[in-house]
Design a protein around this motif. Structure first.
Motif, PDB file in Angstrom:
ATOM      1  N   SER A 128       0.892   9.068  -5.954  1.00 19.92           N
ATOM      2  CA  SER A 128       0.865  10.412  -5.385  1.00 19.92           C
ATOM      3  C   SER A 128       2.278  10.964  -5.281  1.00 19.92           C
ATOM      4  CB  SER A 128       0.209  10.383  -4.001  1.00 19.92           C
ATOM      5  OG  SER A 128       0.176  11.677  -3.468  1.00 19.92           O
ATOM      6  N   GLU A 129       2.588  11.911  -6.152  1.00 17.75           N
ATOM      7  CA  GLU A 129       3.912  12.525  -6.135  1.00 17.75           C
ATOM      8  C   GLU A 129       4.127  13.377  -4.889  1.00 17.75           C
ATOM      9  OE1 GLU A 129       4.804  14.608  -9.735  1.00 17.75           O
ATOM     10  OE2 GLU A 129       4.253  12.903 -10.987  1.00 17.75           O
ATOM     11  N   GLU A 130       3.046  13.920  -4.351  1.00 17.42           N
ATOM     12  CA  GLU A 130       3.134  14.781  -3.173  1.00 17.42           C
ATOM     13  C   GLU A 130       3.112  13.926  -1.908  1.00 17.42           C
ATOM     14  OE1 GLU A 130       3.548  18.018  -3.284  1.00 17.42           O
ATOM     15  OE2 GLU A 130       3.385  18.134  -5.456  1.00 17.42           O
ATOM     16  N   GLU A 131       4.228  13.920  -1.177  1.00 15.69           N
ATOM     17  CA  GLU A 131       4.326  13.069   0.005  1.00 15.69           C
ATOM     18  C   GLU A 131       3.246  13.385   1.039  1.00 15.69           C
ATOM     19  OE1 GLU A 131       7.533  11.688   3.395  1.00 15.69           O
ATOM     20  OE2 GLU A 131       8.219  12.900   1.714  1.00 15.69           O
ATOM     21  N   TRP A 132       2.905  14.648   1.205  1.00 17.37           N
ATOM     22  CA  TRP A 132       1.932  15.028   2.224  1.00 17.37           C
ATOM     23  C   TRP A 132       0.518  14.531   1.906  1.00 17.37           C
ATOM     24  CZ3 TRP A 132      -2.189  18.317   1.232  1.00 17.37           C
ATOM     25  CH2 TRP A 132      -2.151  19.005   0.021  1.00 17.37           C
ATOM     26  N   LEU A 133       0.281  14.100   0.668  1.00 20.68           N
ATOM     27  CA  LEU A 133      -1.022  13.561   0.295  1.00 20.68           C
ATOM     28  C   LEU A 133      -1.121  12.045   0.477  1.00 20.68           C
ATOM     29  CD1 LEU A 133      -1.722  15.599  -2.975  1.00 20.68           C
ATOM     30  CD2 LEU A 133      -2.864  15.840  -0.748  1.00 20.68           C
ATOM     31  N   ARG A 134      -0.019  11.410   0.762  1.00 26.29           N
ATOM     32  CA  ARG A 134      -0.010   9.952   0.895  1.00 26.29           C
ATOM     33  C   ARG A 134      -0.649   9.518   2.214  1.00 26.29           C
ATOM     34  NH1 ARG A 134       6.179   9.712  -1.011  1.00 26.29           N
ATOM     35  NH2 ARG A 134       5.805  10.442  -3.131  1.00 26.29           N
ATOM     36  N   VAL A 135      -1.438   8.474   2.134  1.00 26.89           N
ATOM     37  CA  VAL A 135      -2.154   7.924   3.289  1.00 26.89           C
ATOM     38  C   VAL A 135      -1.358   6.800   3.942  1.00 26.89           C
ATOM     39  CG1 VAL A 135      -4.271   6.697   3.962  1.00 26.89           C
ATOM     40  CG2 VAL A 135      -4.386   8.567   2.299  1.00 26.89           C
ATOM     41  N   LEU A 172       0.824  -1.207   0.000  1.00 32.86           N
ATOM     42  CA  LEU A 172       0.000   0.000   0.000  1.00 32.86           C
ATOM     43  C   LEU A 172       0.860   1.261   0.000  1.00 32.86           C
ATOM     44  CD1 LEU A 172      -2.817  -1.124   2.445  1.00 32.86           C
ATOM     45  CD2 LEU A 172      -3.059  -0.663  -0.013  1.00 32.86           C
ATOM     46  N   ALA A 173       1.956   1.238   0.749  1.00 28.21           N
ATOM     47  CA  ALA A 173       2.848   2.400   0.774  1.00 28.21           C
ATOM     48  C   ALA A 173       3.498   2.623  -0.589  1.00 28.21           C
ATOM     49  CB  ALA A 173       3.909   2.222   1.852  1.00 28.21           C
ATOM     50  N   ASN A 196      -5.463   9.081   7.550  1.00 28.71           N
ATOM     51  CA  ASN A 196      -6.459   9.543   6.579  1.00 28.71           C
ATOM     52  C   ASN A 196      -6.482  11.059   6.400  1.00 28.71           C
ATOM     53  OD1 ASN A 196      -7.851  10.490   8.831  1.00 28.71           O
ATOM     54  ND2 ASN A 196      -9.667   9.228   8.487  1.00 28.71           N
ATOM     55  N   GLY A 197      -5.680  11.784   7.163  1.00 30.33           N
ATOM     56  CA  GLY A 197      -5.625  13.223   7.020  1.00 30.33           C
ATOM     57  C   GLY A 197      -6.775  13.952   7.701  1.00 30.33           C
ATOM     58  N   ALA A 198      -7.693  13.207   8.299  1.00 27.19           N
ATOM     59  CA  ALA A 198      -8.846  13.800   8.973  1.00 27.19           C
ATOM     60  C   ALA A 198      -8.796  13.567  10.481  1.00 27.19           C
ATOM     61  CB  ALA A 198     -10.132  13.222   8.391  1.00 27.19           C
ATOM     62  N   GLY A 199      -7.634  13.160  10.980  1.00 30.82           N
ATOM     63  CA  GLY A 199      -7.482  12.977  12.408  1.00 30.82           C
ATOM     64  C   GLY A 199      -7.458  11.537  12.878  1.00 30.82           C
ATOM     65  N   ASP A 200      -7.607  10.589  11.967  1.00 29.88           N
ATOM     66  CA  ASP A 200      -7.578   9.173  12.333  1.00 29.88           C
ATOM     67  C   ASP A 200      -6.283   8.563  11.818  1.00 29.88           C
ATOM     68  OD1 ASP A 200     -10.279   9.487  13.205  1.00 29.88           O
ATOM     69  OD2 ASP A 200     -10.959   9.119  11.155  1.00 29.88           O
ATOM     70  N   HIS A 201      -5.735   7.622  12.582  1.00 35.51           N
ATOM     71  CA  HIS A 201      -4.511   6.974  12.122  1.00 35.51           C
ATOM     72  C   HIS A 201      -4.393   5.569  12.689  1.00 35.51           C
ATOM     73  CE1 HIS A 201      -3.073   8.942  15.910  1.00 35.51           C
ATOM     74  NE2 HIS A 201      -2.635   7.708  16.091  1.00 35.51           N
ATOM     75  N   LEU A 202      -3.493   4.833  12.086  1.00 37.04           N
ATOM     76  CA  LEU A 202      -3.164   3.476  12.500  1.00 37.04           C
ATOM     77  C   LEU A 202      -1.655   3.332  12.383  1.00 37.04           C
ATOM     78  CD1 LEU A 202      -4.618   0.526  12.894  1.00 37.04           C
ATOM     79  CD2 LEU A 202      -3.747   0.188  10.592  1.00 37.04           C
TER      80      LEU A 202
END
Length: 146
Positions: free
Chosen positions: A30-37, A22-23, A55-61
């Protein structure tokens, strides 16, 4: 400590491979690293790999792959188990109490990167164990929910 005997989960090796895939796909698409999930670091420290989903919305694993086992720590910002939803602002009681010390040591060593304080669940699988485990805090949380 509670076993997750009734829940089928993939083993740690399969999880590690999928996190890496997935990474890689995120890097490709996604060329932009900050957009990668999805992120994967093969050597967060010696003998420790790290995979994450944010997910960029405050949730992470966060997933730690070590020689002594695998730990999965997650955070759902809307969960009633979130420290931000609790009156005292603290981690849910007992969340990390039964996690093996070898895994906790890695988590503490990377406290900021792994968002130690932002946690709504934590499960682990020790090195030669096929069962995933969760602390007994889950029983209290389930009783409060029900």
């Amino acid at each position: 400590m509670q076993d997750w005997n009734d829940i089928t989960m993939m083993n740690a090796n399969t999880l590690r491979k999928r996190m890496r895939i997935l990474a890689v796909l995120d890097i490709i698409f996604s060329e932009e690293e900050w957009l990668r999930v999805h992120h994967y670091e093969a050597e967060l420290q010696p003998d420790v790999a790290w995979g994450s989903i944010n997910n960029g919305a405050g949730d992470h694993l966060h997933v730690l792959f070590t020689n002594s086992g695998t730990l999965i720590k997650g955070f759902d910002h809307e969960s009633p188990l979130s420290p931000h939803a609790r009156e005292d602002g603290e981690i849910y009681p007992g969340m990390y109490d039964e996690v093996p010390e070898t895994l906790m040591a890695v988590l503490r060593d990377h406290e900021e990167t792994l968002d130690l304080e932002d946690v709504t669940f934590c499960i682990w699988q020790e090195e030669n164990d096929v069962q995933w485990r969760i602390g007994s805090w889950i029983q209290l949380a389930m009783a409060e929910e029900g």
